[in-house]
Design a protein around this motif. Structure first.
Motif, PDB file in Angstrom:
ATOM      1  N   UNK A  69       5.705   2.883  14.705  1.00 19.05           N
ATOM      2  CA  UNK A  69       4.101   2.297  14.247  1.00 19.05           C
ATOM      3  C   UNK A  69       2.657   2.696  15.360  1.00 19.05           C
ATOM      4  N   UNK A  70       1.758   2.825  14.521  1.00 20.24           N
ATOM      5  CA  UNK A  70       0.878   3.956  15.028  1.00 20.24           C
ATOM      6  C   UNK A  70       0.672   2.700  16.142  1.00 20.24           C
ATOM      7  N   UNK A  71       0.201   2.376  17.157  1.00 17.23           N
ATOM      8  CA  UNK A  71      -0.726   1.401  18.590  1.00 17.23           C
ATOM      9  C   UNK A  71      -1.950   1.288  17.896  1.00 17.23           C
ATOM     10  N   UNK A  72      -2.742   1.912  16.980  1.00 17.09           N
ATOM     11  CA  UNK A  72      -4.425   1.695  16.755  1.00 17.09           C
ATOM     12  C   UNK A  72      -4.136   0.828  15.751  1.00 17.09           C
ATOM     13  N   UNK A 101       0.717  -0.948   0.014  1.00 14.14           N
ATOM     14  CA  UNK A 101       0.170  -0.292   0.002  1.00 14.14           C
ATOM     15  C   UNK A 101       0.873   1.098  -0.034  1.00 14.14           C
ATOM     16  N   UNK A 102       1.875   1.390   0.170  1.00 13.34           N
ATOM     17  CA  UNK A 102       2.753   2.014  -0.095  1.00 13.34           C
ATOM     18  C   UNK A 102       2.651   3.190   0.970  1.00 13.34           C
ATOM     19  N   UNK A 103       2.136   2.218   2.347  1.00  5.78           N
ATOM     20  CA  UNK A 103       2.179   3.436   3.660  1.00  5.78           C
ATOM     21  C   UNK A 103       3.113   3.399   4.774  1.00  5.78           C
ATOM     22  N   UNK A 104       4.265   2.990   4.282  1.00  7.21           N
ATOM     23  CA  UNK A 104       5.774   4.023   5.033  1.00  7.21           C
ATOM     24  C   UNK A 104       6.526   4.305   4.409  1.00  7.21           C
ATOM     25  N   UNK A 147       5.203  14.540  14.780  1.00  2.52           N
ATOM     26  CA  UNK A 147       4.320  15.526  14.602  1.00  2.52           C
ATOM     27  C   UNK A 147       3.948  15.162  13.224  1.00  2.52           C
ATOM     28  N   UNK A 148       5.117  14.837  12.308  1.00  5.57           N
ATOM     29  CA  UNK A 148       4.332  14.697  10.922  1.00  5.57           C
ATOM     30  C   UNK A 148       3.316  12.954  10.356  1.00  5.57           C
ATOM     31  N   UNK A 149       3.886  12.316  11.212  1.00  9.09           N
ATOM     32  CA  UNK A 149       2.979  10.806  11.049  1.00  9.09           C
ATOM     33  C   UNK A 149       1.633  11.929  12.071  1.00  9.09           C
ATOM     34  N   UNK A 150       1.631  12.707  12.715  1.00 10.15           N
ATOM     35  CA  UNK A 150       0.238  13.066  13.089  1.00 10.15           C
ATOM     36  C   UNK A 150      -0.489  14.416  12.831  1.00 10.15           C
ATOM     37  N   UNK A 151       0.336  14.476  10.891  1.00  5.70           N
ATOM     38  CA  UNK A 151      -0.584  15.066  10.626  1.00  5.70           C
ATOM     39  C   UNK A 151      -0.927  14.734   8.699  1.00  5.70           C
ATOM     40  N   UNK A 152      -0.050  13.106   9.281  1.00  6.89           N
ATOM     41  CA  UNK A 152      -0.262  12.760   7.716  1.00  6.89           C
ATOM     42  C   UNK A 152      -0.882  10.738   8.307  1.00  6.89           C
ATOM     43  N   UNK A 153      -2.070  11.264   8.424  1.00 11.29           N
ATOM     44  CA  UNK A 153      -2.641   9.482   8.885  1.00 11.29           C
ATOM     45  C   UNK A 153      -2.907   8.643   8.318  1.00 11.29           C
ATOM     46  N   UNK A 154      -2.367   9.158   7.260  1.00  9.66           N
ATOM     47  CA  UNK A 154      -2.950   7.479   5.547  1.00  9.66           C
ATOM     48  C   UNK A 154      -0.953   7.077   5.470  1.00  9.66           C
ATOM     49  N   UNK A 155      -0.344   7.494   6.031  1.00 12.79           N
ATOM     50  CA  UNK A 155       0.783   6.861   6.251  1.00 12.79           C
ATOM     51  C   UNK A 155       0.957   6.272   7.854  1.00 12.79           C
TER      52      UNK A 155
END
Length: 187
Positions: A139-142, A35-38, A60-68
């Protein structure tokens, strides 16, 4: 001569595909690669404090870019010593806790000289966490929880990975890791 950020990224992605995905070390990685989500971020800081700032900027970037879904933060010029890397990991976890990220992001650790506590340095089991460069995997915990819910019981994954490393043998596992560092294999 230092490898370029592009080469470090290619070598790291080669490791992800040829080791983590192809050997199924992480049963969740293939989906994210497909899915190219890395996201992969190369950090060239020469001081631990700056590296920590850049790691928190990645969060902080991950917080703003939830598709990653996940991010690999690679440190090709810092933490060549495994003990200093472990100190950095502890600092990372402390600041993430202090800034309220416990339960939001999970940290996975990889290093070229990774060695589990109480295990000999040349034990093949260490290769489950050995990588071309020192890195922190965020990694996103959810998402991890959803993947575990779908996958089922994950408690056996580490033992399965160790069994796989032992079955393959030290020479073969080391060859796979080293092949990722060859510039022509990262193409």
């Amino acid at each position: 001569m230092q490898n370029s950020d592009e080469l470090v990224s290619k070598q790291t992605l080669k490791w992800v595909t040829s080791f983590i995905v192809d050997l199924n070390v992480c049963p969740f990685a293939k989906r994210e690669v497909e899915h190219d989500s890395i996201r992969l971020s190369v950090v060239r800081s020469k001081k631990t404090a700056f590296a920590l700032e850049e790691l928190m900027a990645e969060i902080a970037w991950l917080d703003e870019n939830t598709e990653t879904e996940t991010s690999l933060v690679v440190f090709p010029t810092l933490f060549s010593d495994f003990e200093s890397y472990l100190d950095f990991v502890a600092m990372t976890e402390d600041i993430m806790f202090e800034q309220g990220y416990e339960g939001t992001y999970q940290v996975a650790t990889f290093h070229p000289d990774y060695c589990f506590d109480g295990v000999e340095q040349d034990d093949v089991s260490n290769y489950t966490n050995r990588s071309p460069y020192p890195m922190i995997h965020l990694l996103r915990e959810a998402s991890v929880e959803k993947a575990i819910e779908f996958y089922g019981d994950t408690t056996g994954i580490p033992d399965d990975n160790i069994a796989l490393m032992e079955e393959m043998g030290l020479e073969k596992v080391e060859t796979i890791l080293q092949s990722c560092l060859k510039p022509e294999s990262a193409e």
